[in-house]
Design an enzyme around this catalytic site. Structure first.
Site: not given
Ligand code: NAD
Ligand code: UDP
Length: 335
Positions: A35, A80, A124-126, A148, A152, A198
């Site tokens: 990714n 990550f 994650s906050a999830t 997902y 976590k 997002n």
């Molecule tokens: P991202 O997809 O940009 O980065 C993840 C990276 O991991 C990518 O470069 C991908 O190629 C690599 N990867 C995936 N599977 C792999 C594997 N099996 N071996 C080696 N590399 C692998 O995502 P991000 O937004 O940078 O997120 C990083 C971490 O933070 C993730 O674990 C994600 O779940 C967590 N997270 C992200 C968010 C967000 O909104 N972006 C929020 C909460 C938690």
């Molecule tokens: N959202 C939206 N339209 C979009 C994407 C997101 O209205 O195309 C809203 C979504 O319902 C949430 C906020 O934007 O209230 C943030 O969404 P995002 O997917 O970025 O984060 P998450 O919901 O995972 O916290």
């Protein structure tokens, strides 16, 4: 410190690499580029002016991971790597459990084998599930509403068990709220494949003319203006949180969760307004049905990270939008 970064070519990982290099840490990045693109590694080097060791490897590949641990005297790991799309995780749950849960277990086993017991994990906050009692505090009950989120939660549980079995582990579970924004240079940013899920990348692509209009998922939530409220955090602030968490591991604190958020909630309409101000572009939108699984409001109580990690967000929503826009404008065709 010599640190292994899994997923270091990704969005949050790449920004964290820059901050770590700025503080003269030595980095070993492992990424399968599922990714992300190699270009991100080049740009990490370009911004920092430093070298990094990059392995194009999958964390599930035990043979190659074993060699990486043998070849490098690794002190700590920031993990990550993983798959992160909620909707996709409902379509292909087994792939998500394999990549996130099995991948993490294999990584932790490799760490154990090589006696590397300092870990920062991207949670994650999830993990707060459908809780609508804001702000979210670390001690709240945890749950998940999709595969997902369950990955976590499972990994957090695995790490708590691991620590109970062996107190030499030092583990930070960083619960990110909503990371947005990009490196101020415009060289690094979020690079989603296809149509973004997002909010911020979607708005950016509307602003640059790639997408016609934003669809706002519901305006009948019990929030200030009816649209969903989230805790947006600039990715550079988030990246800096990882450095603080690493320092804490060195002091020794056991296995601890930390909320990384600003503590403030902004609605979708507020984000649109800030983006319009930052970009000087109009963001057309329409209101559509709520998105399944969305909660009305999510924001952090970041006081534990503020006091224990001595970390606090600095950047405003306007700066987040300005940096997202700068990144989008300079990289209209992605990396
Ligand atoms: P991202 O997809 O940009 O980065 C993840 C990276 O991991 C990518 O470069 C991908 O190629 C690599 N990867 C995936 N599977 C792999 C594997 N099996 N071996 C080696 N590399 C692998 O995502 P991000 O937004 O940078 O997120 C990083 C971490 O933070 C993730 O674990 C994600 O779940 C967590 N997270 C992200 C968010 C967000 O909104 N972006 C929020 C909460 C938690
Ligand atoms: N959202 C939206 N339209 C979009 C994407 C997101 O209205 O195309 C809203 C979504 O319902 C949430 C906020 O934007 O209230 C943030 O969404 P995002 O997917 O970025 O984060 P998450 O919901 O995972 O916290």
């Amino acid at each position: 410190m010599k640190i292994l970064i899994t997923g270091g070519a990704g969005y949050i990982g790449s920004h964290t690499c820059v901050e770590l290099l700025n503080k003269n840490n030595e980095l070993i990045i492992v990424d399968n580029l599922s990714n992300s693109k190699y270009e991100a590694i080049k740009r990490i080097k370009q911004i920092s002016g430093k070298e990094v060791k990059f392995y194009h490897t999958d964390i599930l590949n035990e043979i190659e991971m074993d060699i990486i641990f043998q070849e490098n005297n690794i002190e700590a790991v920031i993990h990550f790597a993983g798959s992160k799309a909620v909707g996709e995780s409902c379509q292909i749950p087994l792939e998500y459990y394999k990549n996130n849960v099995t991948g993490s277990i294999k990584l932790f086993q490799m760490m154990q084998k090589h006696n590397v017991k300092k870990l920062v994990f991207s949670s994650s906050a999830t993990v707060y599930g459908l809780n609508d009692n804001v702000p979210f505090k670390e001690e709240f009950p945890l749950s998940a509403t999709n595969p997902y989120g369950r990955t976590k939660l499972m990994i957090e549980e695995i790490l708590r068990d691991l620590y109970s079995s062996d107190n030499f582990w030092q583990i930070s579970l960083l619960r990110y709220f909503n990371p947005v924004g990009a490196h101020p240079s415009g060289l690094l940013g979020e690079d989603p494949q296809g149509i973004p899920n997002n909010l911020m990348p979607f708005i950016s692509q509307v602003a640059v003319g790639k997408l016609e209009k934003l669809r706002i998922f519901g305006n009948d939530y019990p929030t200030k203006d009816g649209t969903g409220v989230r805790d947006y955090i600039h990715v550079v602030d988030l990246a800096k949180g990882h450095l603080k968490a690493l320092e804490k591991l060195r002091e020794g604190h056991g296995c601890q969760p930390y909320n990384l958020g600003s503590g403030e909630g902004n609605s979708v309409l507020e984000v649109i307004q800030a983006f319009e101000e930052a970009s000087n572009k109009k963001i057309p939108y329409e209101i559509v049905e709520r998105r399944a699984g969305d909660i009305a409001t999510s924001f952090a109580d970041p006081s534990k990270a503020n006091s224990k990690l001595e970390w606090k967000t600095k950047k405003t929503l306007l700066e987040m939008c300005a940096d997202s826009w700068n990144w989008q404008r300079k990289n209209p065709k992605r990396y």
